[in-house]
Motif scaffolding. Structure first.
Motif, PDB file in Angstrom:
ATOM      1  N   ILE A 145       0.840  -1.201   0.000  1.00 28.26           N
ATOM      2  CA  ILE A 145       0.000   0.000   0.000  1.00 28.26           C
ATOM      3  C   ILE A 145       0.878   1.256   0.000  1.00 28.26           C
ATOM      4  CG2 ILE A 145      -1.734   1.315   1.288  1.00 28.26           C
ATOM      5  CD1 ILE A 145      -2.689  -1.329  -0.180  1.00 28.26           C
ATOM      6  N   LYS A 146       1.954   1.243   0.759  1.00 25.50           N
ATOM      7  CA  LYS A 146       2.864   2.393   0.759  1.00 25.50           C
ATOM      8  C   LYS A 146       3.479   2.594  -0.620  1.00 25.50           C
ATOM      9  CE  LYS A 146       3.969   2.596   5.661  1.00 25.50           C
ATOM     10  NZ  LYS A 146       4.979   2.395   6.705  1.00 25.50           N
ATOM     11  N   GLN A 197      -7.380  14.587 -16.502  1.00 22.22           N
ATOM     12  CA  GLN A 197      -7.942  13.252 -16.309  1.00 22.22           C
ATOM     13  C   GLN A 197      -6.938  12.336 -15.614  1.00 22.22           C
ATOM     14  OE1 GLN A 197      -9.393  11.798 -20.069  1.00 22.22           O
ATOM     15  NE2 GLN A 197     -10.971  13.386 -20.211  1.00 22.22           N
ATOM     16  N   GLU A 198      -5.683  12.438 -16.008  1.00 21.79           N
ATOM     17  CA  GLU A 198      -4.624  11.632 -15.376  1.00 21.79           C
ATOM     18  C   GLU A 198      -4.437  12.051 -13.918  1.00 21.79           C
ATOM     19  OE1 GLU A 198      -1.894   8.488 -15.533  1.00 21.79           O
ATOM     20  OE2 GLU A 198      -3.476   9.081 -16.915  1.00 21.79           O
ATOM     21  N   THR A 199      -4.520  13.343 -13.655  1.00 25.33           N
ATOM     22  CA  THR A 199      -4.429  13.841 -12.278  1.00 25.33           C
ATOM     23  C   THR A 199      -5.583  13.284 -11.445  1.00 25.33           C
ATOM     24  OG1 THR A 199      -3.321  15.872 -12.945  1.00 25.33           O
ATOM     25  CG2 THR A 199      -4.453  15.920 -10.833  1.00 25.33           C
ATOM     26  N   ASP A 200      -6.783  13.350 -11.980  1.00 24.59           N
ATOM     27  CA  ASP A 200      -7.958  12.839 -11.266  1.00 24.59           C
ATOM     28  C   ASP A 200      -7.815  11.348 -10.968  1.00 24.59           C
ATOM     29  OD1 ASP A 200      -9.000  15.393 -11.453  1.00 24.59           O
ATOM     30  OD2 ASP A 200     -10.424  14.901 -13.069  1.00 24.59           O
ATOM     31  N   ARG A 201      -7.341  10.591 -11.945  1.00 28.88           N
ATOM     32  CA  ARG A 201      -7.164   9.140 -11.774  1.00 28.88           C
ATOM     33  C   ARG A 201      -6.142   8.849 -10.677  1.00 28.88           C
ATOM     34  NH1 ARG A 201      -4.089   5.000 -13.354  1.00 28.88           N
ATOM     35  NH2 ARG A 201      -2.623   6.215 -14.557  1.00 28.88           N
ATOM     36  N   ASN A 202      -5.026   9.561 -10.699  1.00 34.91           N
ATOM     37  CA  ASN A 202      -3.987   9.342  -9.687  1.00 34.91           C
ATOM     38  C   ASN A 202      -4.425   9.816  -8.301  1.00 34.91           C
ATOM     39  OD1 ASN A 202      -1.413   8.107 -10.758  1.00 34.91           O
ATOM     40  ND2 ASN A 202      -1.905   9.576 -12.355  1.00 34.91           N
ATOM     41  N   MET A 203      -5.211  10.885  -8.242  1.00 35.32           N
ATOM     42  CA  MET A 203      -5.741  11.344  -6.951  1.00 35.32           C
ATOM     43  C   MET A 203      -6.688  10.295  -6.363  1.00 35.32           C
ATOM     44  SD  MET A 203      -4.439  14.101  -5.808  1.00 35.32           S
ATOM     45  CE  MET A 203      -5.611  14.490  -4.520  1.00 35.32           C
ATOM     46  N   LEU A 263      -4.540   7.530  -5.046  1.00 33.88           N
ATOM     47  CA  LEU A 263      -3.881   7.976  -3.820  1.00 33.88           C
ATOM     48  C   LEU A 263      -4.853   7.959  -2.646  1.00 33.88           C
ATOM     49  CD1 LEU A 263      -1.396   9.144  -2.397  1.00 33.88           C
ATOM     50  CD2 LEU A 263      -2.123  11.411  -3.170  1.00 33.88           C
ATOM     51  N   ASN A 264      -6.060   8.469  -2.861  1.00 26.59           N
ATOM     52  CA  ASN A 264      -7.057   8.482  -1.793  1.00 26.59           C
ATOM     53  C   ASN A 264      -7.435   7.075  -1.357  1.00 26.59           C
ATOM     54  OD1 ASN A 264      -7.157  11.281  -1.667  1.00 26.59           O
ATOM     55  ND2 ASN A 264      -8.836  11.430  -3.140  1.00 26.59           N
ATOM     56  N   GLU A 265      -7.604   6.176  -2.314  1.00 31.22           N
ATOM     57  CA  GLU A 265      -7.950   4.792  -1.990  1.00 31.22           C
ATOM     58  C   GLU A 265      -6.816   4.121  -1.217  1.00 31.22           C
ATOM     59  OE1 GLU A 265     -10.121   1.514  -1.423  1.00 31.22           O
ATOM     60  OE2 GLU A 265     -10.860   3.399  -2.233  1.00 31.22           O
ATOM     61  N   ALA A 266      -5.591   4.327  -1.632  1.00 35.01           N
ATOM     62  CA  ALA A 266      -4.445   3.743  -0.935  1.00 35.01           C
ATOM     63  C   ALA A 266      -4.335   4.295   0.485  1.00 35.01           C
ATOM     64  CB  ALA A 266      -3.156   4.000  -1.712  1.00 35.01           C
ATOM     65  N   ASN A 267      -4.600   5.577   0.663  1.00 35.95           N
ATOM     66  CA  ASN A 267      -4.575   6.161   2.005  1.00 35.95           C
ATOM     67  C   ASN A 267      -5.665   5.565   2.890  1.00 35.95           C
ATOM     68  OD1 ASN A 267      -2.339   7.957   2.123  1.00 35.95           O
ATOM     69  ND2 ASN A 267      -3.417   9.359   0.783  1.00 35.95           N
ATOM     70  N   LYS A 268      -6.857   5.312   2.332  1.00 36.70           N
ATOM     71  CA  LYS A 268      -7.934   4.664   3.082  1.00 36.70           C
ATOM     72  C   LYS A 268      -7.503   3.260   3.511  1.00 36.70           C
ATOM     73  CE  LYS A 268     -11.744   6.994   0.736  1.00 36.70           C
ATOM     74  NZ  LYS A 268     -12.848   6.800  -0.221  1.00 36.70           N
ATOM     75  N   GLN A 269      -6.861   2.548   2.598  1.00 39.31           N
ATOM     76  CA  GLN A 269      -6.397   1.199   2.910  1.00 39.31           C
ATOM     77  C   GLN A 269      -5.334   1.223   4.007  1.00 39.31           C
ATOM     78  OE1 GLN A 269      -5.368  -0.241  -1.042  1.00 39.31           O
ATOM     79  NE2 GLN A 269      -7.228  -1.489  -1.052  1.00 39.31           N
ATOM     80  N   LEU A 270      -4.474   2.224   3.985  1.00 44.22           N
ATOM     81  CA  LEU A 270      -3.455   2.348   5.022  1.00 44.22           C
ATOM     82  C   LEU A 270      -4.100   2.600   6.390  1.00 44.22           C
ATOM     83  CD1 LEU A 270      -0.403   2.212   5.388  1.00 44.22           C
ATOM     84  CD2 LEU A 270      -0.304   4.666   4.978  1.00 44.22           C
TER      85      LEU A 270
END
Length: 151
Positions: A17-18, A56-62, A65-72
């Motif tokens: 996840i990190k 669109q690429e920024t939105d996808r990566n955000m 990032l948000n999903e990975a932070n939730k998982q962390l």
């Protein structure tokens, strides 16, 4: 398998996840740099199309990032060293068809040549596993699983 195995799986999940977080942050930084270096040319449509694609690429990566932070956050709530008698978040469930570490959806983890599937409690298999104990069985997508051990 024991609580040490769970602790090591927890670390593998956390590392995965990190890494996702780091990859998303790196991609966002690269997009930001490309945006700053983008100059408006005389072909306005080309410039606008390029900007939209970067957005669109920024939105996808955000989103990633948000999903990975939730998982962390979910991982940080798991006591990796605890022993479980029924399947729930933080449990390692050994079945006749595979080993499942109920934590976050981190894919397949390999530990000492053994494969483990890191699954979320809200995933289809996680929902079926919740509350199950050694000796019980469950079915997912037409496949029947027999629980050998819950740690």
């Amino acid at each position: 398998m024991n609580t040490e195995t769970k602790t090591r799986l927890f670390k593998l999940c956390t590392d995965a996840i990190k890494q996702r977080i780091e990859n998303a942050q790196l991609a966002l930084a690269e997009i930001q740099e490309a945006t700053e270096n983008e100059t408006k040319s005389s072909a306005g449509d080309k410039y606008e199309t390029s900007r939209e694609m970067m957005q669109q690429e920024t939105d996808r990566n955000m989103l990633m990032l948000n999903e990975a932070n939730k998982q962390l956050v979910i991982l940080n709530g798991i006591n990796a060293g605890s022993a479980n008698t029924s399947a729930d978040t933080g449990s390692l469930v050994v079945t006749d068809k595979g080993n499942f570490y109920i934590s976050v959806s981190a894919g397949t983890l390999t530990l000492e040549s053994q494969k483990y599937f890191a699954v979320s409690i809200s995933s289809p298999i996680g929902v079926q596993l919740r509350g199950k104990k050694t000796g019980e069985s469950f079915s997912v997508n037409g496949n029947q699983y027999q629980i050998k051990q819950v740690l």
